[in-house]
Design a protein around this motif. Structure first.
Motif, short mmCIF file in Angstrom:
data_model
loop_
_atom_site.label_atom_id
_atom_site.label_comp_id
_atom_site.label_asym_id
_atom_site.label_seq_id
_atom_site.Cartn_x
_atom_site.Cartn_y
_atom_site.Cartn_z
N ILE A 14 0.84 -1.20 0.00
CA ILE A 14 0.00 0.00 0.00
C ILE A 14 0.88 1.25 0.00
O ILE A 14 0.64 2.19 -0.76
CB ILE A 14 -0.97 0.00 1.21
N GLU A 15 1.93 1.23 0.82
CA GLU A 15 2.83 2.39 0.89
C GLU A 15 3.53 2.62 -0.45
O GLU A 15 3.62 3.75 -0.94
CB GLU A 15 3.87 2.18 1.99
N LYS A 16 4.02 1.55 -1.07
CA LYS A 16 4.72 1.66 -2.35
C LYS A 16 3.79 2.20 -3.43
O LYS A 16 4.15 3.10 -4.19
CB LYS A 16 5.28 0.29 -2.75
N ILE A 17 2.57 1.64 -3.52
CA ILE A 17 1.60 2.10 -4.52
C ILE A 17 1.21 3.55 -4.26
O ILE A 17 1.11 4.35 -5.18
CB ILE A 17 0.35 1.18 -4.52
N GLY A 18 1.03 3.90 -3.00
CA GLY A 18 0.69 5.27 -2.64
C GLY A 18 1.77 6.26 -3.03
O GLY A 18 1.48 7.33 -3.56
N ASN A 19 3.03 5.89 -2.78
CA ASN A 19 4.14 6.77 -3.14
C ASN A 19 4.22 6.97 -4.65
O ASN A 19 4.53 8.06 -5.12
CB ASN A 19 5.48 6.20 -2.64
N GLU A 20 3.92 5.92 -5.39
CA GLU A 20 4.03 6.01 -6.85
C GLU A 20 2.85 6.76 -7.48
O GLU A 20 3.02 7.48 -8.46
CB GLU A 20 4.10 4.60 -7.45
N THR A 21 1.66 6.59 -6.91
CA THR A 21 0.46 7.11 -7.57
C THR A 21 -0.17 8.33 -6.90
O THR A 21 -0.97 9.03 -7.52
CB THR A 21 -0.63 6.02 -7.62
N GLY A 22 0.14 8.57 -5.62
CA GLY A 22 -0.46 9.69 -4.91
C GLY A 22 -1.78 9.35 -4.24
O GLY A 22 -2.38 10.20 -3.58
N PHE A 23 -2.28 8.12 -4.39
CA PHE A 23 -3.50 7.72 -3.71
C PHE A 23 -3.22 7.48 -2.23
O PHE A 23 -2.13 7.03 -1.86
CB PHE A 23 -4.09 6.44 -4.31
N THR A 24 -4.21 7.75 -1.38
CA THR A 24 -4.09 7.47 0.05
C THR A 24 -4.34 5.99 0.30
O THR A 24 -4.87 5.29 -0.57
CB THR A 24 -5.10 8.29 0.87
N ALA A 25 -4.00 5.52 1.49
CA ALA A 25 -4.20 4.11 1.84
C ALA A 25 -5.68 3.73 1.74
O ALA A 25 -6.01 2.65 1.23
CB ALA A 25 -3.68 3.83 3.26
N SER A 26 -6.58 4.61 2.19
CA SER A 26 -8.01 4.26 2.12
C SER A 26 -8.50 4.25 0.67
O SER A 26 -9.35 3.43 0.31
CB SER A 26 -8.85 5.22 2.97
N GLN A 27 -7.96 5.13 -0.18
CA GLN A 27 -8.33 5.10 -1.59
C GLN A 27 -7.82 3.83 -2.26
O GLN A 27 -8.54 3.21 -3.06
CB GLN A 27 -7.77 6.33 -2.31
N ILE A 28 -6.61 3.41 -1.92
CA ILE A 28 -6.06 2.18 -2.47
C ILE A 28 -6.90 0.99 -2.04
O ILE A 28 -7.19 0.09 -2.83
CB ILE A 28 -4.58 2.00 -2.06
N ASP A 29 -7.35 1.00 -0.78
CA ASP A 29 -8.21 -0.08 -0.28
C ASP A 29 -9.51 -0.15 -1.07
O ASP A 29 -9.96 -1.23 -1.45
CB ASP A 29 -8.48 0.15 1.22
N ARG A 30 -10.11 1.03 -1.35
CA ARG A 30 -11.36 1.04 -2.12
C ARG A 30 -11.12 0.59 -3.56
O ARG A 30 -11.95 -0.11 -4.14
CB ARG A 30 -12.01 2.42 -2.08
N LEU A 31 -9.99 0.99 -4.14
CA LEU A 31 -9.67 0.54 -5.50
C LEU A 31 -9.44 -0.97 -5.52
O LEU A 31 -9.80 -1.64 -6.48
CB LEU A 31 -8.43 1.28 -6.03
N TYR A 32 -8.85 -1.49 -4.44
CA TYR A 32 -8.64 -2.94 -4.37
C TYR A 32 -9.98 -3.68 -4.31
O TYR A 32 -10.15 -4.72 -4.93
CB TYR A 32 -7.77 -3.30 -3.16
N SER A 33 -10.94 -3.11 -3.59
CA SER A 33 -12.29 -3.70 -3.55
C SER A 33 -12.89 -3.74 -4.96
O SER A 33 -13.49 -4.74 -5.36
CB SER A 33 -13.21 -2.90 -2.63
N ARG A 34 -12.73 -2.65 -5.69
CA ARG A 34 -13.25 -2.58 -7.07
C ARG A 34 -12.54 -3.60 -7.96
O ARG A 34 -13.16 -4.30 -8.75
CB ARG A 34 -13.06 -1.16 -7.61
N PHE A 35 -11.21 -3.69 -7.81
CA PHE A 35 -10.42 -4.63 -8.59
C PHE A 35 -10.87 -6.07 -8.33
O PHE A 35 -11.09 -6.84 -9.26
CB PHE A 35 -8.94 -4.46 -8.23
#
Length: 201
Positions: A14-35
């Protein structure tokens, strides 16, 4: 459901993806749910068919080109799989941003985040560059215009629009639009706003 999906994502991921994309941890979690909801067979990746089941893409005249972008940017090395990181990386191009500083308008200036002005322009350019040769020809422009407007405009009108666009953007008069010419042609366009989608609140 959102909390359940994060079980498979490690904090370091989550930290690596966030650093690369600018998404927050909670946004990444929601995107993972969609994925994971799109990955019906729990393969850990999405196929072209998975993307085409998204109603908004299925009805979008440029749906095929948008789906193509996910596979073009995939780092998996395969043309038929998009993992979660690649999925988020492409969506990051559409993350709303603040206005870019003038230094961000030139190659290498400012941060090179996926949603910077330059990266958004690269992404848009690839929508038109159908054969991937880093140039937009009149035929490619005509093909994309046809996809966008369907039969609402006559072929003669589309040819006229494509010819005029090429002649206005093609500063070196080689009959093609390079990425540099594309950037110059869109210099006064608010790309940051036009290529932003508020898909997460």
């Amino acid at each position: 459901m959102g909390n359940q999906s994060s079980v498979s994502l490690q904090p370091e991921d989550i930290e690596k993806i966030g650093n690369e994309t600018g998404f927050t941890a909670s946004q990444i979690d929601r995107l993972y749910s969609r994925f994971t909801s799109l990955d019906k067979e729990q393969k850990g990746y999405l196929s072209r068919e998975d993307f085409l089941r998204i109603p908004e893409l299925a009805i979008n005249p440029l749906g095929d080109r948008i789906v193509h972008a996910f596979f073009y940017e995939s780092l998996e090395g395969t043309e038929d799989k998009v993992n979660f990181t690649d999925f988020v990386r492409v969506l990051a191009h559409f993350r709303p941003i603040e206005k870019q500083k003038k230094s961000d308008l030139v190659e290498g200036g400012g941060q090179n985040t996926p949603n910077s002005r330059m990266e958004k322009l690269h992404f848009a350019f690839r929508m038109y560059d159908l054969d991937g040769d880093e140039m937009i020809s009149q035929n490619e422009l005509l093909a994309v215009l046809s996809m966008m407007v369907g039969s609402n405009i006559s072929q003669d009108q589309l040819v006229s629009i494509a010819q005029r666009t090429i002649s206005e953007a093609d500063t070196d008069k080689d009959g093609l639009i390079s990425f540099e010419e594309f950037v110059q042609a869109l210099e006064k366009t608010d790309v940051e706003q036009k290529m932003s989608i508020r898909f997460l609140s």
